[in-house]
Motif scaffolding. Structure first.
Motif, short mmCIF file in Angstrom:
data_model
loop_
_atom_site.label_atom_id
_atom_site.label_comp_id
_atom_site.label_asym_id
_atom_site.label_seq_id
_atom_site.Cartn_x
_atom_site.Cartn_y
_atom_site.Cartn_z
N ASP A 89 0.84 -1.20 0.00
CA ASP A 89 0.00 0.00 0.00
C ASP A 89 0.87 1.25 0.00
OD1 ASP A 89 -2.00 1.89 0.30
OD2 ASP A 89 -3.03 0.82 1.91
N THR A 90 0.73 2.12 -1.02
CA THR A 90 1.51 3.36 -1.04
C THR A 90 1.01 4.36 -0.01
OG1 THR A 90 0.18 4.31 -2.84
CG2 THR A 90 2.20 3.14 -3.47
N ALA A 91 -0.10 4.08 0.65
CA ALA A 91 -0.57 4.92 1.75
C ALA A 91 0.16 4.62 3.05
CB ALA A 91 -2.08 4.73 1.96
N LEU A 92 0.99 3.56 3.04
CA LEU A 92 1.68 3.11 4.25
C LEU A 92 3.09 3.71 4.31
CD1 LEU A 92 1.47 1.05 6.68
CD2 LEU A 92 2.64 -0.57 5.17
N HIS A 93 3.40 4.43 5.39
CA HIS A 93 4.75 4.92 5.59
C HIS A 93 5.69 3.75 5.88
CE1 HIS A 93 2.59 8.75 6.55
NE2 HIS A 93 3.64 9.26 5.93
N THR A 94 6.79 3.66 5.13
CA THR A 94 7.78 2.60 5.37
C THR A 94 9.21 3.06 5.12
OG1 THR A 94 7.61 1.78 3.08
CG2 THR A 94 6.17 0.75 4.73
#
Length: 244
Positions: A188-193
């Motif tokens: 998910d590109t909405a997830l900070h990683t």
């Protein structure tokens, strides 16, 4: 050689991962980002088909071209794989017709990244509802990748995904790994990683591929960057094909 690689990003959630990537990459690499329209923030099939529609992406791409980019990526996993393999390919082809540049999407970036590492068995820790996560597994299977474990956190909105903390992300990854998998994917590109990529890999003892990471890697590869780069996980430490 300076590289400018363009990011098309849906709405607002973890877009600050890209300035963080730019800082970590250093040198002459730029990752200008344009926000595409998200009329409804929902990890639901009908909403995702709208998020990834041709007119929405074309509008964003035309804006991105003003930044002098050398390649473009649609940085949305669910807004690409939800169309299926052929539909996602058609999405990229239509976007490339607008940009006139090498173009890809995050879903294909995952497939290419797994191949680049020479792997074929992965676990998936998805923040999406289960029906959406299932579609990602189907997409990977079409790309020749076996999903040995598929987990779903069941979060509906990108906005909520973007609030997950370092501890939550690390724990989610560790809890949903599979010892038979060669890597863990977090799609998910909405997830900070980005700030925790090396830490994620140290925690699991294997490569971890995340959506914003593979998106940046893919578009930089298309723009001509062959790395390697430190601090961004195994994928970025692996030199490009021209470097062995």
């Amino acid at each position: 050689m300076p590289i400018t690689a363009g990011i098309l990003y849906p709405g607002y959630s973890a877009e600050d991962d890209y300035p963080a990537l730019e800082r970590l990459l250093g040198g002459d690499i730029r990752l200008p980002l344009v926000h595409t329209v998200m009329r409804e923030d929902a990890h639901r099939v009908d909403a995702l088909l709208e998020v990834g529609s041709a007119d929405v992406l074309a509008d964003g791409a035309r804006e991105l071209l003003a930044h002098g980019v050398q390649a473009v990526i649609w940085a949305c996993t669910s807004g690409s794989f939800v169309f299926g393999w052929e539909g996602a390919r058609d999405q990229v082809e239509k976007l490339q017709a607008v940009t006139g540049l090498a173009t890809s999407s995050t879903s294909f970036a995952f497939v290419h990244a797994v191949a680049r590492l020479g792997l074929d068995r992965v676990a998936v820790a998805a923040t999406y509802p289960s029906d959406v996560a299932d579609r990602f597994a189907d997409f990977l299977a079409h790309g020749g990748i076996e999903v040995t474990r598929l987990s779903s956190r069941g979060i509906v909105t990108a906005a909520e995904v973007g609030t997950l903390t370092r501890e939550q992300v690390l724990d989610f990854a560790a809890a949903n790994d599979d010892p038979t998998a060669q890597a863990l994917l977090m799609p998910d590109t909405a997830l900070h990683t980005v700030a925790w990529l090396d830490e994620l890999e140290q925690r699991l003892g294997k490569p971890v591929l995340t959506a914003n990471q593979v998106s940046a890697w893919e578009v930089l590869r298309l723009a001509g960057d062959s790395g390697p780069h430190e601090g961004l996980g195994t994928l970025f430490r692996r030199p490009g094909p021209d470097q062995g």
